[in-house]
Structure formats: C-alpha cells, structure tokens
Scaffold this motif. Structure first.
Motif, mmCIF file in Angstrom:
data_model
loop_
_atom_site.group_PDB
_atom_site.id
_atom_site.type_symbol
_atom_site.label_atom_id
_atom_site.label_comp_id
_atom_site.label_asym_id
_atom_site.label_seq_id
_atom_site.Cartn_x
_atom_site.Cartn_y
_atom_site.Cartn_z
ATOM 1 N N ILE A 41 0.829 -1.205 0.000
ATOM 2 C CA ILE A 41 0.000 0.000 0.000
ATOM 3 C C ILE A 41 0.866 1.258 0.000
ATOM 4 N N TYR A 43 3.659 1.469 -1.505
ATOM 5 C CA TYR A 43 4.079 1.559 -2.904
ATOM 6 C C TYR A 43 2.975 2.181 -3.762
ATOM 7 N N LEU A 44 1.763 1.700 -3.547
ATOM 8 C CA LEU A 44 0.627 2.203 -4.315
ATOM 9 C C LEU A 44 0.358 3.682 -4.050
ATOM 10 N N ARG A 47 2.570 5.681 -6.094
ATOM 11 C CA ARG A 47 2.237 5.660 -7.514
ATOM 12 C C ARG A 47 0.940 6.413 -7.817
ATOM 13 N N LEU A 48 -0.045 6.244 -6.964
ATOM 14 C CA LEU A 48 -1.340 6.887 -7.213
ATOM 15 C C LEU A 48 -1.381 8.311 -6.671
ATOM 16 N N LYS A 50 -1.763 9.249 -3.603
ATOM 17 C CA LYS A 50 -2.891 9.365 -2.688
ATOM 18 C C LYS A 50 -2.414 9.223 -1.257
ATOM 19 N N ARG A 201 -12.841 8.508 1.380
ATOM 20 C CA ARG A 201 -12.855 8.315 -0.055
ATOM 21 C C ARG A 201 -11.551 8.782 -0.699
ATOM 22 N N ARG A 202 -10.942 9.793 -0.095
ATOM 23 C CA ARG A 202 -9.735 10.349 -0.703
ATOM 24 C C ARG A 202 -8.482 9.563 -0.371
ATOM 25 N N CYS A 203 -8.614 8.599 0.527
ATOM 26 C CA CYS A 203 -7.414 7.912 0.997
ATOM 27 C C CYS A 203 -7.388 6.445 0.594
ATOM 28 N N LEU A 204 -6.175 5.896 0.598
ATOM 29 C CA LEU A 204 -6.049 4.450 0.583
ATOM 30 C C LEU A 204 -6.172 4.002 2.033
ATOM 31 N N TYR A 205 -6.754 2.850 2.237
ATOM 32 C CA TYR A 205 -6.998 2.413 3.607
ATOM 33 C C TYR A 205 -6.050 1.289 3.972
ATOM 34 N N GLU B 37 -14.048 5.393 -5.580
ATOM 35 C CA GLU B 37 -13.250 4.273 -5.082
ATOM 36 C C GLU B 37 -13.095 3.211 -6.163
ATOM 37 N N HIS B 47 -0.837 -0.384 -11.650
ATOM 38 C CA HIS B 47 0.501 -0.133 -11.144
ATOM 39 C C HIS B 47 1.134 -1.368 -10.533
ATOM 40 N N ALA B 62 -7.268 -1.831 -0.308
ATOM 41 C CA ALA B 62 -6.933 -0.475 0.131
ATOM 42 C C ALA B 62 -7.787 0.566 -0.562
ATOM 43 N N ILE B 65 -12.153 -0.900 0.340
ATOM 44 C CA ILE B 65 -12.685 -1.165 1.679
ATOM 45 C C ILE B 65 -12.093 -0.172 2.655
ATOM 46 N N LYS B 66 -12.941 0.622 3.288
ATOM 47 C CA LYS B 66 -12.420 1.642 4.190
ATOM 48 C C LYS B 66 -12.830 1.396 5.637
#
Lengths: 301, 492
Positions: A41, A43-44, A47-48, A50, A201-205, B37, B47, B62, B65-66
């Motif tokens: 995550i 890494y992602l 790249r994203l 976010k 919504r704006r984040c990676l979890y 999402e 990626h 990621a 699912i939050k």
C-alpha cells in the motif's frame, strides 16, 4: 535510499519506489518489518499520489511507519498532531498580525495609499505557515504525518480535504497555493470515531493489526539488541497468548518491546510463570487485565 | 490513467469487466463502494503486477474497503471472484502440475522411502498414515504442506461431484469427519510432550496448545477455501458469490447468529461502544445552547449603547435519564439481551443510574453484578449463571415476571426514569398483565420496547408485543447491531 527518476513519469511525480519488494527491503533496513499489505500500500500510495489512512489499535507502529518511510526516502517529516479544537490557524496558516501591525505603524504619517499597504501586509512575508501549508510549499521531498486524525471534530476534517485530494491550499487574500512537490501523506487513526466518508474516499486504507507470531518475533529480535532467540521466541508466544484473552487493552507491540527490554535488564533467560506474573504490569495497564492474565497463565489445564 | 498503463486494450477491457462485476458483488454483499473508489481501484491495478495475488488483493482492499470490519466479507468475495481458475481445480480430477502437487509428491517420497511404498496420491495411504502426516504438518506449522494436505483431503474425502446441488458446508462436514480433527489436538499435545527434553511446564503446555489449536483452525480454513475453489470452478463465480455471501457483523441477526458470527459480533461491539460513547459525549457538549438569558443579554447590551447586539443564552440543562432495563433472557432471545446489556453498560456514564432486571418466568435484579466488577463480560457471565429467573418451568412468562416486578420495584419508577423492555413478547399463552406496562408508562418519562424479531413476525403465534406495545412510547425492531446502535443513539 534516494529517489530514482523515472523517464516515463511526469517530472513532478518521480516515483519514490521501484517495486513493492524494494519498499519492503528498504523498510527492513531501517528496522521496520512490513508485511505484504503495508509495503504494497505504501508503494501504491506513491504511484497513485494518494494519502494513506492508517487505522489500527494503539501501539502497532502506525506513526512509526510514516517515520520509517520518511527515513528511507530521505524526506523531511512534517507532523501535525491532531487534537480536539484544532483549527485553521494551527493546521494551515495564520497571518502574522503583530508584524502586520508594525508594518502599518511604521508607514504612518507618510502618504502611502491604503491599497498599497493592504497588498503588502497580505503577502508571503506576513504569512505564518503551519504544518499542512509547510508540507506543500517545501522544496525538498516531504512525508506529511497527520497523527490521530480521529481526534478532531467532524467539521474540522473538512480543512484537510482540499490538501488531501488536490495538494493545494486556498487562501482568500492570496489565492491558491499549489504544491511544489507531492508529499507522501499518512493519516493515522485509533478509530475512536467513524471518519467522514469524504475523508475516507480520498485515501487508501491500511489496517495495521497486531503482528503475527513470526513477525512479532522478528520485531523483538530487531528492536532489542542482544536478546537471545529463545527469549524473543518466548516473549512473542506469551504475548500472543495474552492477546487472545478478553482484555480491556491488549498489549501493543511497543509494550511487547518494553517487556523484552525489561526481561533483558533483569538478566532473565527463560520466562517461567513466576517471572511472567511479576512483570505483567509492563505489558498490561489495567489492574483487572493484569489479574485476569495472571490467573490465566498459572491455571493448569 | 495515462502514463503507466502498458496493458493492451483488450486485456484492459477484460480486467475492467472483471473489476466491475467484483464491485457490483461487493455492493450486493452490503459493502459501500463509491464511484471514485471504483475508479481508484482500476487505476491501482495498473501499477501492480497482476500475477502477484497478494499485492493484487491488498491493492483492491486499500482502494475499496475503508472499514476493517468489512475486510472478511471482502476476502470472501475476493476469493470467489478471483479464485484460481484452471483445469487443475475441476472437481473429480487430480491436479497435475501445480507447485502444491509437486511439493506433495516430494513430501510423500520422503515419507515413504523407508517403507517402500512408492506411489502418488493419497489413495494408497491408510487413514492412520494420513493422520500422521497431517499431525506433522500441523506441528511444524508448515503452510505449504497444510495446503497440500487440505487439497488432498478434499479430493479424497469430500466426495464432490460436478453439478451436485449441495452446499459447501456439507462437503466441509464430510471432510472434517474423516480427518477426525477433534482428537488431533490431544495427539499433538502428547507428541510434543514426548519430544520435549524436559517435562513441559504448564505455561509451556498452554502456549503449545493454543498454537496447535491455531494451526488446526488455519487448516480448517484451508479446507474451506479449497472446497470453495472447487465449487466456483464447477458453478461459476456469480452463482457462488450469492450463496457464500456473509452478512457484515453489524447486519448479523442476534437470534440466528452462529458461534463464529457471535464472536465477530462481540469483537465489533467493542469499537462500536467506544465510538458511540465518544459521539454521545460530543453531542452533549455541542448541543444547542439553552434558552435566551434575558438578564445577561441586557447587561451585555450596555457595552453596545443599550442595543442588545449580542444575545446571551443560558447553559443547557443536562438531564441524564435514569435507565431501567427489563430483559427476557430465555433461550431464543438471550443473545440479544446480552448484547443490549453490554452496550448499555458500556455507555452507562450517559445515564444518571442504570438498573437492570432479567427474567424468564421469575425475575431478578442484576444491577449489582455490573457494579461489582469493571469487566462487563464477567458480569454478563454471572447474569447467565447466577440470576434467579426460573419460577415454575423456565418458559417465558412475561405476565408473571412483570407482576412480580411491579409489586416489588414499581415504586422506584419516577418521572426521571426511562424504562426499556427487551424481548420477543412470546408469552407461551400466559396472561399478559399488560396493565403493568400501562402503570409504568403513567409514571415514567419514557417506556420503550425492543424486539429482536423481524417486524413481520410480531403478534403471530404467542407473540403479544402489540398488547404491551400499546402502552409504550414505541416498539423498535432490533435484529442486529446496526438497529441497536441507532436506538441507543436516540435514547441517550
């Protein structure tokens, strides 16, 4: 570990990491043992472009993750500690009104046009940057850590939204300040309340849980220099067992490490029931929990 | 999505369809996935290397699912949707050339070298030999070996036939019955006792036992997913996704929860109460201001030349209600009563006082159990074991319980009390004594009834919730944590 420019990516967003494996290896080099999810995550997120929302029980290395990432990327760590009552002037920016006042007073008497003064006192010179603004105006790479974001009120969360999705801050008097570089953002939460949908919504979890037996043993070995394999093994096994009890607060990784260090200082080589019972108060912080664990550990099956 | 995507458009199209179906299935399972999402997930998978299943899974997790409580549902859907598809997973055929099978053969060779039986597959082995191998795999915690064993066990024992309309639990049961995992733990304990150089201390024994149990659970999980994989290969992902759909913890019905679901409910309750308490505290703090403070407004108006420019308000009066909980704890609704009591006591500082009574056909006060200890679980345990709730035959008799309660405690109901009844009001055709509820309503501030049954069952058979409900301020359906939480929010 320095950033490696990638020819295909836009200049302003050279990826920090080459591969998931690289992230994990680099983290291992600074003694942060990541599992599949954490490295992947991170890494992602790079790249994203976010932010990462890191949730999980207290003391599982959420804050440490941000620090370690900053260390391996050679970035500056900017930290915003959240608390109830945090507001714009503490998180984003504030006008240095004392300095503005001085400026006005020194010009008094000379026939200067008010609009000139106004333009002047609402300029960069009089702006006090706070962590969020600092993170995006900095020239060097930055890791921004917004710690314990669940402590601010729901309304205050809205302050973060602009910077998290567009990496910019709008200041009414100055206009919009756009990020010079995209910082890697970590938000941590102990999950004391549900964060707003807009923020999530704006984040990676990323959920960071207590590590499994093997990983915890590795952590104990890495973070407690001089500990024997045998003791590390015992420590992590007992902690795992205690976590399965129904406790008010299960021992965290940092408490595991404290315990391991204590045992080292006491020159204990193998843990028996007696030592376990006597040192439980390092692992557990509630009297009821200690009593319960002590009882469980000594009961014969 | 511009620079990094190197996939051909055809591949991307296929991936897009697959992801779309996946998201639809997640939504069907009750997980909230927004459009952004969904887009993030699509960007994320460009990626990463799709061959790396774990990374792929985390990438989707990621972005989609939050909430950690939703992770298990996500995993199930993921396994079904992106299960390994291929000929080696067809039902009834042995695998040919997967890594697992290679490993399996290797292990078997090693195992049988001394015994001179050199043939592949599990068919040639006696159940004892299988048990022996399984035990070793479990004791060493060897993941690859366990997976191989799971695969072979399912193949040999489950008796799966293509197209047979039987659920996965049937196959699981058949496989587990043949493996006899219940006795495995004991055998493993004995073996480790023998292997150890010294006598194991009780602490060590305990640790060993827990680890073995854990391994066995993991092995069961392997078997389950193996069965699932084969079923998906047989019937297709879409059909299986529907049958395997698991409710989220907050949607699990109290009355029909399995043991697994119960424990996940219990886990979900902790964070939920913490959140609820924080929210209520905040609500109280930030509540609307009180009524206009005329005196103060006039006094402050002096600094504005007598113009009341700044209205002042009185501090709001915080009225904490006194809560009386009267709960039916007979078999069918016991779980519901337990969860409600746990929730109520977890947020008890929101009330000036909480008293609780439990009944079946007799009634008993259990307030002291909760006062005596900080540990709610322990108190609940005492409620279940010590409370004196049986009067005649241990079948629910609301009427008698209410009458006794009224005679003994009715005088304690005041205008500050909120009375909460918990139960399905299935009275076994006894007299209802609904006048008690009416009397209570006349004295108390509020009277509520929480019913764990679906609304459509109310007032059918021996349910007389309508009769009681007529004298309350509201009867609420409380089948799951979500509904319970919503009610408590309203109450406090």
């Amino acid at each position: 570990m320095t950033t490696i420019p990638d020819a295909t990516a836009p200049a302003d967003a050279a990826p920090r990491f080459e591969s998931v494996q690289q992230v994990r290896d680099a983290l291992r080099d600074v003694d942060y043992l990541a599992d599949d999810g954490i490295a992947g995550i991170a890494y992602l997120a790079d790249r994203l472009q976010k932010p990462i929302l890191v949730e999980g029980p207290a003391g599982t290395g959420k804050t440490q993750l941000a620090k370690s990432i900053a260390e391996i990327t050679g970035a500056k760590l900017i930290r915003l500690q959240c608390y109830e009552g945090l507001d714009e002037s503490k998180a984003l920016y504030e006008w240095n009104y004392k300095k503005q006042l001085l400026r006005i007073q020194t010009e008094r008497g000379e026939n200067e046009d008010w609009t000139d003064i106004q333009d002047d006192i609402f300029s960069d010179e009089f702006l006090l940057t706070r962590p969020l603004l600092e993170a995006i105006t900095s020239d060097e790479p930055v890791v921004l850590l917004i710690d314990e974001v669940d402590r601010v009120e729901v309304e205050t969360e809205a302050l973060l939204l602009e910077i998290l999705s567009d990496y910019q801050v709008s200041i009414p008097e100055l206009g919009t300040i756009v990020a010079k570089q995209i910082p890697l953002v970590f938000l941590t939460s102990n999950n004391t309340r549900e964060l707003s949908e807009a923020l999530k919504r704006r984040c990676l979890y990323l959920h960071v849980d207590y590590p499994d037996l093997e990983r915890e043993r590795q952590i104990v070995l890495a973070k407690t220099p001089g500990i024997t394999e045998n003791l590390a093994d015992q420590v992590s096994r007992i902690v795992r067992s205690i976590r399965q009890l129904d406790l008010k607060k299960a021992p965290s990784v940092s408490e595991t490490l404290d315990w391991a260090r204590t045992l080292m200082l006491l020159n204990i080589e193998t843990i028996d029931e007696q030592t376990a019972k006597e040192t439980l108060n390092i692992l557990l912080k509630y009297q009821t929990d200690i009593a319960k664990a002590a009882k469980e550990l000594t009961v014969d099956e | 999505m511009t620079d990094t995507s190197e996939a051909t458009s055809a591949q991307r199209g296929g991936m897009l369809d697959l992801l779309n179906g996946f998201v639809v299935e997640l939504r069907n399972a009750g997980l909230p996935v927004s459009l952004t999402e969904n887009l993030d997930a699509m960007e994320a998978v460009q990626h990463i290397e799709l061959e790396d299943r774990d990374t792929f899974k985390y990438a989707l997790g990621a972005t989609l699912i939050k909430n950690h409580a939703h992770w298990r549902s996500f995993e199930t859907v993921f396994e079904v949707y992106f299960s390994l598809r291929g000929p080696e997973y067809k039902i009834g055929e042995g695998g040919d050339d997967t890594d697992i099978d290679d490993l399996w053969r290797e292990l078997q060779d090693a195992q049988q070298q001394g015994e001179g039986k050199g043939q592949g597959g599990m068919d040639g082995m006696t159940p004892e030999e299988i048990a022996q191998m399984l035990m070793q795999a479990l004791m060493n915690g060897d993941q690859g070996m366990m997976r191989a064993m799971a695969k072979q066990s399912v193949q040999r024992f489950a008796g799966m036939e293509p197209g047979r309309p039987v659920g996965g639990t049937y196959y699981l049961y058949r496989t587990l019955r043949n493996l006899d995992l219940d006795n495995m733990l004991e055998k493993m304990m004995e073996a480790s006792q023998q292997d150890a150089p010294d006598q194991l201390t009780s602490l060590e024994k305990r640790l060993e036992k827990e680890e073995f149990q854990d391994q066995i659970e993991k092995f069961k999980g392997e078997i389950e997913s193996e069965i699932r994989r084969r079923l998906v290969a047989d019937r297709g992902a879409e059909a299986m996704a529907k049958t395997l759909r698991k409710p989220l913890p907050e949607d699990v019905e109290f009355m029909h929860a399995s043991r697994d679901e119960m424990s996940s409910l219990k886990k979900a309750l902790g964070p939920l109460t913490r959140k609820l308490a924080a929210r209520l505290a905040r609500k109280r703090k930030h509540k609307r201001k009180g009524p206009l403070d005329f005196r103060s407004t006039v006094r402050h108006s002096l600094s504005y030349g007598g113009v009341p420019a700044e209205p002042k308000f009185k501090a709001p009066r915080v009225a904490k209600p006194e809560l009386i909980v009267i709960a039916d704890i007979s078999g069918s609704v016991a779980a519901f009563a337990r969860f409600t009591l746990m929730l109520v006591y977890a947020i008890q500082n929101q009330f000036s006082k909480v008293r609780s009574f439990v009944f079946i056909d007799g009634i008993d006060e259990v307030t002291d159990y909760f006062k005596a200890t900080e540990d709610i679980q322990e108190a609940i345990h005492r409620v279940n074991t010590e409370a004196d709730v049986v009067w005649v035959d241990g079948h629910s008799d609301y009427g008698h319980a209410f009458e006794v309660w009224w005679n003994e405690y009715g005088k304690d109901v005041t205008a500050k009390s909120t009375v909460l009844f918990l139960g399905d009001a299935r009275n076994n055709y006894h007299a209802s004594q609904a006048w008690v509820v009416k009397e209570i309503q006349a004295k108390a501030r509020h009277v509520y009834w929480l019913n764990p049954e679906p609304r459509s069952y109310w007032n059918t058979g021996d349910s007389i919730v309508g009769e009681y409900g007529a004298h309350t301020d509201g009867v609420y359906e409380c089948r799951n944590l979500r509904q319970l939480e919503a009610f408590v929010d309203l109450l406090a």
